[in-house]
Enzyme design. Sequence first.
Site, PDB file in Angstrom:
ATOM      1  N   VAL A   1     -46.089  19.968   9.180  1.00 55.56           N
ATOM      2  CA  VAL A   1     -45.743  20.179  10.581  1.00 55.56           C
ATOM      3  C   VAL A   1     -45.094  21.553  10.685  1.00 55.56           C
ATOM      4  O   VAL A   1     -44.258  21.920   9.852  1.00 55.56           O
ATOM      5  CB  VAL A   1     -44.766  19.099  11.091  1.00 55.56           C
ATOM      6  CG1 VAL A   1     -44.423  19.335  12.558  1.00 55.56           C
ATOM      7  CG2 VAL A   1     -45.350  17.704  10.894  1.00 55.56           C
ATOM      8  N   CYS A   2     -45.502  22.312  11.673  1.00 53.07           N
ATOM      9  CA  CYS A   2     -44.877  23.603  11.968  1.00 53.07           C
ATOM     10  C   CYS A   2     -44.897  24.504  10.722  1.00 53.07           C
ATOM     11  O   CYS A   2     -45.928  24.697  10.092  1.00 53.07           O
ATOM     12  CB  CYS A   2     -43.474  23.365  12.489  1.00 53.07           C
ATOM     13  SG  CYS A   2     -42.770  24.728  13.443  1.00 53.07           S
ATOM     14  N   GLY A   3     -43.738  25.059  10.340  1.00 56.48           N
ATOM     15  CA  GLY A   3     -43.671  25.988   9.226  1.00 56.48           C
ATOM     16  C   GLY A   3     -43.923  25.373   7.873  1.00 56.48           C
ATOM     17  O   GLY A   3     -44.013  26.095   6.871  1.00 56.48           O
TER      18      GLY A   3
ATOM     19  N   THR B   1     -50.470  26.423  12.132  1.00 57.32           N
ATOM     20  CA  THR B   1     -49.022  26.310  12.076  1.00 57.32           C
ATOM     21  C   THR B   1     -48.487  26.669  13.448  1.00 57.32           C
ATOM     22  O   THR B   1     -49.260  26.858  14.395  1.00 57.32           O
ATOM     23  CB  THR B   1     -48.437  27.225  10.973  1.00 57.32           C
ATOM     24  OG1 THR B   1     -47.029  26.980  10.862  1.00 57.32           O
ATOM     25  CG2 THR B   1     -48.674  28.693  11.270  1.00 57.32           C
TER      26      THR B   1
ATOM     27  N   GLY C   1     -49.464  22.295  14.391  1.00 53.39           N
ATOM     28  CA  GLY C   1     -48.760  23.421  14.987  1.00 53.39           C
ATOM     29  C   GLY C   1     -47.263  23.168  15.072  1.00 53.39           C
ATOM     30  O   GLY C   1     -46.661  22.539  14.204  1.00 53.39           O
TER      31      GLY C   1
END
Length: 326
Positions: free
Chosen positions: A111-113, A131, A164
């Site tokens: 998730v994300c970073g 991302t 993202g």
Amino acid sequence: MKKILIIVPDGGMLFESAGIADILMHANQLHPEGLDRPRYHIDIATTQPHQVIHGQSGLNLLADHRIHELDPRAPLDTIIITGRGQTEQEGTAVVDWLRLAAPHARRIASVCGGAMLLAQSGLLNGRRATTHWKLLETLQVAFPEVRVEGGPLYIQDGHIWTSGGVTSGFDLTLALVEEDYGFSLARDVAQDLVMYLRRPGGQLQFSRYSLRQNSGSGPINALQTWILENIAADLCVEKLAERVAMSPRNFTRVFTRETGASPARYVAEARLAAARQQLEQTADTLDKIAAQTGFGSSINLRRIFEKQLHLTPGEYRQRFHCRKMA
């Protein structure tokens, strides 16, 4: 029963991991008849030497495990990494553990970073990935062997899933539930939690329109400012080159080198950003917005929005307009 390990670096948004865990636990609670054990067993692991995960909000989360105490060879169904951590040391600890654990897990997600750590471990080599939109360029530059995509909320490439920013992890988790136990369960979870099983608008994560701006004070910087102030003008390469007294070929080379985008791409991004801003902040008609932003007609405006953002200008306005729009 599928064993899920959620790795939560310190200092992030805790509702990402808490939300993922709640979605999976709700899948356990729905339609329990006929089940001899829960569908999912969920553990939270911290990168810290203690079991308290500090969130950026000031709230804390108590982890089940410290990652350095977990045997990476123990079989797991899914490993989910919800961020990249605040320090290089913290990220390296996750990457080192993940390299050992990856062969023993059926599925790995970020998730994300967290995608940065998957890339660092080599798991994204040759794969499609995404991302948070703020990290897309960083991911692509640091790991050119990764096929970075900026639009989707999440991407599945084989047994590797990436998502993202922030809440896109919830969309990914519902997709995992659907893959594991079918559409009906994922739909029921989404409905109970008042979520979209699949968000409208092409499953797109929307970045803020922050155009590349040369930090210098030369002619290219001045031209960028002029473009943004004259977005409806004729902005073909020949006209722009003429303004800075260069040949079109040399101008294209210099502009691309200094801004990171070709003149045509920069103009297209500037016009799209201007149209998005007007849709958000005004009640102007689509024809008027198209004329003011250089698209010429509402037909052209609609075509660009559907191609770039996967939704119509009207749908974009409905989702993002100011509540007190004039």
